[in-house]
Write an enzyme that holds these catalytic residues in place. Structure first.
Site, PDB file in Angstrom:
ATOM      1  NE  ARG A 140     -11.232  16.296   5.063  1.00  0.00           N
ATOM      2  CZ  ARG A 140     -12.333  16.435   5.603  1.00  0.00           C
ATOM      3  NH1 ARG A 140     -12.507  17.753   6.222  1.00  0.00           N
ATOM      4  NH2 ARG A 140     -13.437  16.007   5.004  1.00  0.00           N
TER       5      ARG A 140
ATOM      6  CG  HIS B  78      -7.942   9.050   0.972  1.00  0.00           C
ATOM      7  ND1 HIS B  78      -7.650   7.898   1.297  1.00  0.00           N
ATOM      8  CD2 HIS B  78      -8.944   9.406   2.053  1.00  0.00           C
ATOM      9  CE1 HIS B  78      -8.270   7.138   2.150  1.00  0.00           C
ATOM     10  NE2 HIS B  78      -8.958   8.095   2.604  1.00  0.00           N
TER      11      HIS B  78
ATOM     12  N   PRO C   1      -2.107   9.040  11.890  1.00  0.00           N
ATOM     13  CG  PRO C   1      -2.156   7.856   9.694  1.00  0.00           C
ATOM     14  CD  PRO C   1      -2.428   7.754  11.602  1.00  0.00           C
TER      15      PRO C   1
ATOM     16  N   GLY D 103       0.748  -1.072   0.053  1.00  0.00           N
ATOM     17  CA  GLY D 103       0.088  -0.011  -0.050  1.00  0.00           C
ATOM     18  C   GLY D 103       0.746   1.365   0.011  1.00  0.00           C
ATOM     19  CG  LEU D 104       0.114   5.984   0.752  1.00  0.00           C
ATOM     20  CD1 LEU D 104       0.678   6.799  -0.097  1.00  0.00           C
ATOM     21  CD2 LEU D 104      -1.256   6.916   1.143  1.00  0.00           C
ATOM     22  CB  VAL D 105       1.790   3.651   4.973  1.00  0.00           C
ATOM     23  CG1 VAL D 105       2.797   3.720   6.007  1.00  0.00           C
ATOM     24  CG2 VAL D 105       0.800   4.905   4.711  1.00  0.00           C
TER      25      VAL D 105
ATOM     26  CE1 TYR E 219      -9.922   2.808   7.879  1.00  0.00           C
ATOM     27  CE2 TYR E 219     -10.153   4.904   8.941  1.00  0.00           C
ATOM     28  CZ  TYR E 219      -9.449   3.834   8.410  1.00  0.00           C
ATOM     29  OH  TYR E 219      -8.031   4.106   8.435  1.00  0.00           O
TER      30      TYR E 219
ATOM     31  CG  ASN F  59      -7.069  13.414   4.872  1.00  0.00           C
ATOM     32  OD1 ASN F  59      -7.385  13.390   6.141  1.00  0.00           O
ATOM     33  ND2 ASN F  59      -7.741  13.819   4.043  1.00  0.00           N
TER      34      ASN F  59
ATOM     35  CG  ASP G 132     -18.391  20.606   1.945  1.00  0.00           C
ATOM     36  OD1 ASP G 132     -17.388  20.702   0.680  1.00  0.00           O
ATOM     37  OD2 ASP G 132     -18.921  21.569   2.201  1.00  0.00           O
TER      38      ASP G 132
END
Ligand code: GDP
Length: 315
Positions: free
Chosen positions: A209, A179, A163, A10-12, A136, A165, A271
């Site tokens: 954010r 996201h 963390p 994944g991303l991380v 979630y 975003n 939003d």
């Protein structure tokens, strides 16, 4: 130390792969769906019971995640899958003697109408999260509870990090489920080819954010796990400065060489939560010299990676 990293693709997970050279005395092993299906207790136990898969520490990143619009559509699955993953991982950690670990939460699990801003580590369970992602959010809140209970009952050192975003290379660039940064990047990139078109952003642009470059987060997690400076097992918020969606999209347009005049806002779209500001004073106390990547630099690097990896990116 030998460290298992769940969510290795994944991303991380990929951000950790990019910095492991900074920790040469440790061995990181990246788990993916191919070697272990974390929603299945049988698969998890089969994996961790193998003599080849013994670990001292864990970094638990794997989760079913998505942006605002995916959460709105799939609260049932977001709760159920994340509860299963966390339950199975913690069970295996205890059974196979993994004494210390980092467990990833998210600032989006925080109350949407808190008693004060910025919110600190003590306020996770203060009141309900935003309805858009309650599946979630409650699953991740339970992970915090479980880590605390395991630490108390079994003397483990399971630390929850929170963390804000995250974004960066290897993100999920799905226009529908991603996201805000990767979803817009992908959408705008496709629309750039159309001459003189407008670029539509969802919502009013007014929500606030905090964005964190995934590689910065990877570094913080590895340091907390390995450098002995973080001398407790309480949750730790990891964040950088706050910005409005409007300012962030302006910087993203700059990084993509799109004129800000061409941006328009579809205010009929949600939003989400207007503000979920969290406080990084604890992080700054333990890591006063940490250098964050600026949003502008992070967006430029992410867009370059996105352009260079068109054939293999997740979307
Ligand atoms: P959140 O921070 O957990 O709410 O999730 P996101 O990363 O999906 O960010 C959602 C915010 O970005 C909301 O304020 C949306 O209105 C705004 N936004 C604007 N355009 C988009 C888009 O194309 N995709 C997503 N996911 N969010 C968008």
């Amino acid at each position: 130390m030998r460290i298992a990293v769940t969510g290795g693709n994944g991303l991380v997970g990929n951000a950790i792969k990019a910095i492991v050279y900074q920790y040469p005395q440790h061995e990181f092993v990246f788990l993916t769906r191919t070697n272990c299906e974390l929603t299945s207790r049988m698969s998890v136990l089969t994996f961790f019971s193998s003599g080849d898969n013994r670990f001292d520490y864990i970094i638990h990143l794997a989760a079913k995640v998505g942006g605002l619009f995916m959460n709105l559509d799939s609260n049932v699955e977001m709760f159920s899958e994340n509860i299963k993953i966390n339950e199975n991982i913690l069970f295996a950690c205890k059974k196979y003697g993994i004494k210390r670990g980092i467990f990833c939460l998210s600032s989006c699990i925080y109350p949407c109408n808190p008693s004060r801003f910025p919110m600190d580590e003590s306020m996770i369970h203060e009141s309900p999260p935003h309805h858009s992602n309650e599946g979630y959010a409650y699953a991740k809140r339970m992970l915090e509870l479980q880590c605390r209970q395991y630490n108390k009952a079994y003397g483990s050192e399971y630390i929850c990090v929170i963390p804000v975003n995250l974004y960066g290379p290897y993100d999920n660039f799905s226009i529908k489920n991603g996201h805000v940064i990767p979803a817009i990047m992908n959408r705008f990139h496709g629309e750039k080819a159309k001459k003189d078109g407008k670029f539509t952003v969802y919502g009013t642009g007014r929500p606030y954010r905090q964005f964190l470059f995934a590689r910065d987060f990877a570094k913080i997690m590895c340091d907390v796990l390995l450098d002995n400076k973080y001398d407790n097992t309480e949750p730790l918020i990891c964040c950088n400065d706050e910005t409005t969606i409007k300012e962030m999209v302006g910087s993203l347009a700059d990084a993509m060489d799109i004129s800000r005049d061409k941006l328009e806002w579809d205010i009929n779209k949600s939003d989400g939560c207007m503000k979920k500001t969290v406080d990084n004073s604890k992080l700054c106390k333990y890591y006063p010299d940490f250098k964050f990547t600026s949003l502008q630099d992070g967006l430029k690097e992410t867009y370059k990676w996105f352009c260079d990896n068109q054939t293999t990116l997740r979307q």
